[in-house]
Scaffold this motif. Structure first.
Motif, PDB file in Angstrom:
ATOM      1  N   PHE A 241       0.846  -1.198   0.000  1.00 57.79           N
ATOM      2  CA  PHE A 241       0.000   0.000   0.000  1.00 57.79           C
ATOM      3  C   PHE A 241       0.880   1.247   0.000  1.00 57.79           C
ATOM      4  O   PHE A 241       1.847   1.318   0.754  1.00 57.79           O
ATOM      5  N   LEU A 242       0.522   2.211  -0.836  1.00 55.77           N
ATOM      6  CA  LEU A 242       1.277   3.461  -0.881  1.00 55.77           C
ATOM      7  C   LEU A 242       0.424   4.573  -0.296  1.00 55.77           C
ATOM      8  O   LEU A 242      -0.670   4.840  -0.806  1.00 55.77           O
ATOM      9  N   ASN A 243       0.901   5.207   0.750  1.00 56.03           N
ATOM     10  CA  ASN A 243       0.130   6.284   1.375  1.00 56.03           C
ATOM     11  C   ASN A 243       0.911   7.599   1.299  1.00 56.03           C
ATOM     12  O   ASN A 243       2.146   7.591   1.350  1.00 56.03           O
ATOM     13  N   ALA A 244       0.190   8.674   1.186  1.00 56.44           N
ATOM     14  CA  ALA A 244       0.830   9.986   1.097  1.00 56.44           C
ATOM     15  C   ALA A 244       1.458  10.346   2.439  1.00 56.44           C
ATOM     16  O   ALA A 244       0.863  10.127   3.484  1.00 56.44           O
ATOM     17  N   ILE A 270       2.393  17.988  -4.795  1.00 54.01           N
ATOM     18  CA  ILE A 270       2.862  19.359  -4.948  1.00 54.01           C
ATOM     19  C   ILE A 270       1.977  20.332  -4.167  1.00 54.01           C
ATOM     20  O   ILE A 270       0.850  20.005  -3.791  1.00 54.01           O
ATOM     21  N   ASP A 271       2.521  21.512  -3.946  1.00 54.01           N
ATOM     22  CA  ASP A 271       1.756  22.580  -3.292  1.00 54.01           C
ATOM     23  C   ASP A 271       1.567  23.712  -4.302  1.00 54.01           C
ATOM     24  O   ASP A 271       2.530  24.387  -4.663  1.00 54.01           O
ATOM     25  N   PRO A 272       0.339  23.928  -4.758  1.00 49.80           N
ATOM     26  CA  PRO A 272       0.114  24.953  -5.789  1.00 49.80           C
ATOM     27  C   PRO A 272       0.418  26.373  -5.293  1.00 49.80           C
ATOM     28  O   PRO A 272       0.734  27.242  -6.090  1.00 49.80           O
ATOM     29  N   LEU A 273       0.356  26.599  -3.990  1.00 48.71           N
ATOM     30  CA  LEU A 273       0.596  27.955  -3.470  1.00 48.71           C
ATOM     31  C   LEU A 273       2.084  28.299  -3.458  1.00 48.71           C
ATOM     32  O   LEU A 273       2.516  29.275  -4.037  1.00 48.71           O
ATOM     33  N   SER A 274       2.875  27.419  -2.841  1.00 53.61           N
ATOM     34  CA  SER A 274       4.312  27.719  -2.743  1.00 53.61           C
ATOM     35  C   SER A 274       5.077  27.282  -3.983  1.00 53.61           C
ATOM     36  O   SER A 274       6.204  27.694  -4.207  1.00 53.61           O
ATOM     37  N   GLY A 275       4.448  26.432  -4.791  1.00 50.88           N
ATOM     38  CA  GLY A 275       5.139  25.913  -5.982  1.00 50.88           C
ATOM     39  C   GLY A 275       6.152  24.836  -5.644  1.00 50.88           C
ATOM     40  O   GLY A 275       6.977  24.467  -6.479  1.00 50.88           O
ATOM     41  N   LYS A 276       6.100  24.332  -4.439  1.00 49.99           N
ATOM     42  CA  LYS A 276       7.084  23.306  -4.019  1.00 49.99           C
ATOM     43  C   LYS A 276       6.589  21.894  -4.278  1.00 49.99           C
ATOM     44  O   LYS A 276       5.386  21.628  -4.242  1.00 49.99           O
ATOM     45  N   VAL A 277       7.548  20.998  -4.525  1.00 43.48           N
ATOM     46  CA  VAL A 277       7.238  19.572  -4.523  1.00 43.48           C
ATOM     47  C   VAL A 277       7.361  19.106  -3.076  1.00 43.48           C
ATOM     48  O   VAL A 277       8.430  19.183  -2.477  1.00 43.48           O
ATOM     49  N   LEU A 278       6.247  18.655  -2.508  1.00 47.07           N
ATOM     50  CA  LEU A 278       6.252  18.274  -1.098  1.00 47.07           C
ATOM     51  C   LEU A 278       6.768  16.846  -0.913  1.00 47.07           C
ATOM     52  O   LEU A 278       7.344  16.511   0.108  1.00 47.07           O
ATOM     53  N   GLU A 279       6.522  16.022  -1.919  1.00 44.96           N
ATOM     54  CA  GLU A 279       6.952  14.621  -1.794  1.00 44.96           C
ATOM     55  C   GLU A 279       7.047  13.975  -3.163  1.00 44.96           C
ATOM     56  O   GLU A 279       6.170  14.182  -4.015  1.00 44.96           O
ATOM     57  N   ASN A 280       8.110  13.229  -3.383  1.00 47.34           N
ATOM     58  CA  ASN A 280       8.148  12.328  -4.532  1.00 47.34           C
ATOM     59  C   ASN A 280       7.662  10.977  -4.029  1.00 47.34           C
ATOM     60  O   ASN A 280       8.221  10.432  -3.077  1.00 47.34           O
ATOM     61  N   LEU A 303      -4.560   7.100   0.504  1.00 41.14           N
ATOM     62  CA  LEU A 303      -4.046   6.025  -0.348  1.00 41.14           C
ATOM     63  C   LEU A 303      -3.720   6.575  -1.743  1.00 41.14           C
ATOM     64  O   LEU A 303      -4.566   7.208  -2.382  1.00 41.14           O
ATOM     65  N   ILE A 304      -2.496   6.341  -2.177  1.00 41.19           N
ATOM     66  CA  ILE A 304      -2.045   6.809  -3.496  1.00 41.19           C
ATOM     67  C   ILE A 304      -2.153   5.661  -4.504  1.00 41.19           C
ATOM     68  O   ILE A 304      -2.391   5.863  -5.686  1.00 41.19           O
ATOM     69  N   GLY A 305      -1.939   4.460  -4.023  1.00 35.93           N
ATOM     70  CA  GLY A 305      -2.012   3.318  -4.932  1.00 35.93           C
ATOM     71  C   GLY A 305      -1.715   2.025  -4.214  1.00 35.93           C
ATOM     72  O   GLY A 305      -1.402   2.011  -3.015  1.00 35.93           O
TER      73      GLY A 305
END
Ligand SMILES: [Zn+2]
Length: 315
Positions: A241-244, A270-280, A303-305
Motif C-alpha cells: 500500500f502506498l500512502n501519502a 505538490i503545493d500549488p501555493l508555494s510551488g514546491k514539490v512536497l513529496e516524490n 491512499l495513493i495506490g
C-alpha cells in the motif's frame, strides 16, 4: 421480463423499488442454470451500469445461444444512483453493511432480506463495484479466503486481470457477497474502474468474461474469447500500500497497471501555493500498480495506490 424484487413505501407517497430484468431462452426448460448480475449497491459506482446494458445486448443479439436464465439487477440502491450518493440517501447507510437483513425488520433490513431471497439459489452471482471516486482499479475479483476453493475457478473464467484473495474480516460479514457465499450461493465481487465514471474498455472486457463464465457453466452456447489469465494473489504481503506522507495535490507520473522498479517515481505531491514539490512518491518494491489515485487532493495518509509484488506477477 422486468420484475420488482423489493419495494418499500417512502415517507411521502413515493415508493422505493428494486427491479431486475430476467432474460430466458424462448424454449425454457425446467432446471436450467441461473446467473445473476448485480450492481449499484453503492450509488456512486456506475461501471456496472454499462455492463448490464452491454451484456443484455450481446445476449439478445444471439438469443438462440442462451441456455439458462440471466437475471440483471442494475440498481440495488436506486435512490443512491439518482442522487450520486454512495450510501442510501437520508439513511446515511452503506447498503453493503446491511445484509443478510431481516424480513420483519425496518425498511432497509427488509429490503436486504428480499434481495437475498431473490438472488439465493443462483448458480453464480457477480456483484460489480467501481471502487470509489478517489481510486481507479484494474478489473479484478476480490474473494474472501473462506470461499476461495469454490470461487477461484469461477473467477478465472471472468477475463479480469487480477484475483485478490483476502483474509476474513468481520466488517465484511454484512456484505451482500458474504451473505450469499455463506449460505451456498457463490458470489464474486468485481472491482473495476473508478466511481462516478464509466470506463467502456473495462466494461467490454468484463462482458466477455461474463459470457465466458456463462459458457463454462453451460448457460451460453455462443462463441467466446478465451479469458485472459488473471494474476492470483493469496498472501497479505503480496500487496504493498502506498500512502501519502504529506497533504497536497497528487500528480501521477506513471500509468495504471504499469510495471515498476523499486525507486521509480510514481508521482509527486505538490503545493500549488508555494510551488514546491512536497513529496516524490517512490515505489518501494518491484511490482505492478493495480490501484492508482484518481482524485488529486490528498491528505497525509491518503491512499495513493497499491502495488502487487513482482514475484506474484511473474508466476
Ligand atoms: Zn462498491
Amino acid at each position: 421480463m422486468i420484475k420488482t424484487v423489493a419495494e418499500v413505501l417512502l415517507p411521502v407517497d413515493e415508493v422505493l423499488r428494486i427491479k431486475k430484468r430476467r432474460i430466458e431462452p424462448d424454449d425454457k426448460k425446467e432446471g436450467m442454470k441461473r446467473i445473476s448480475i448485480v450492481t449499484g449497491v453503492h450509488g456512486d459506482e456506475l461501471e456496472g451500469q454499462y455492463v448490464c446494458f452491454e451484456l443484455a445486448r450481446r445476449i439478445e443479439e444471439k438469443k438462440e445461444c442462451l441456455n439458462g436464465v440471466v437475471d440483471i439487477y442494475p440498481a440495488m440502491n436506486p435512490l443512491g444512483i439518482d442522487s450520486i450518493t454512495r450510501g442510501i440517501p437520508a439513511f446515511d447507510l452503506d447498503m453493503n453493511r446491511i445484509f443478510p437483513g431481516n424480513a420483519d425488520g425496518n425498511m432497509t433490513e427488509s429490503l436486504a432480506a428480499n434481495i437475498i431471497k431473490d438472488i439465493s439459489g443462483s448458480d453464480v452471482v457477480l456483484d460489480i463495484h467501481a471502487s470509489n471516486i478517489y481510486l481507479t482499479e484494474i478489473p479484478q475479483i476480490r474473494i474472501n479466503e473462506l470461499h476461495e476453493k469454490e470461487l477461484i475457478p469461477l473467477a478465472q473464467q471472468c477475463n479480469v486481470d487480477f484475483i485478490w484473495v483476502h483474509g476474513a474480516s468481520t466488517v465484511l460479514e454484512s456484505t451482500l457477497a458474504y451473505s450469499l457465499n455463506s449460505t451456498g450461493t457463490p458470489c464474486l465481487v468485481v472491482e473495476m474502474g473508478v466511481g462516478m465514471r464509466i470506463t467502456k474498455e473495462y466494461g467490454d472486457q468484463l462482458v466477455e468474461g461474463i459470457l465466458n463464465l456463462m459458457k463454462s457453466i453451460g448457460i451460453w452456447k455462443g462463441k467466446v474469447r478465451a479469458s485472459r489469465k488473471a494474476i492470483v494473489s493469496k498472501k497479505a504481503d503480496d500487496v504493498c500500500f502506498l500512502n501519502a506522507a504529506s497533504g497536497g495535490l497528487f500528480i501521477p507520473g506513471v500509468k495504471h497497471w504499469e510495471r515498476l522498479k523499486k525507486g521509480d517515481i510514481i508521482g509527486r505531491i505538490i503545493d500549488p501555493l508555494s510551488g514546491k514539490v512536497l513529496e516524490n512518491v517512490i515505489s518501494p518494491i518491484d511490482g505492478i500498480l493495480f490501484t492508482i489515485r484518481d482524485y488529486p487532493i490528498v491528505d497525509e495518509g491518503s491512499l495513493i495506490g497499491r502495488l502487487l509484488k513482482e514475484e506474484v506477477v511473474a508466476v
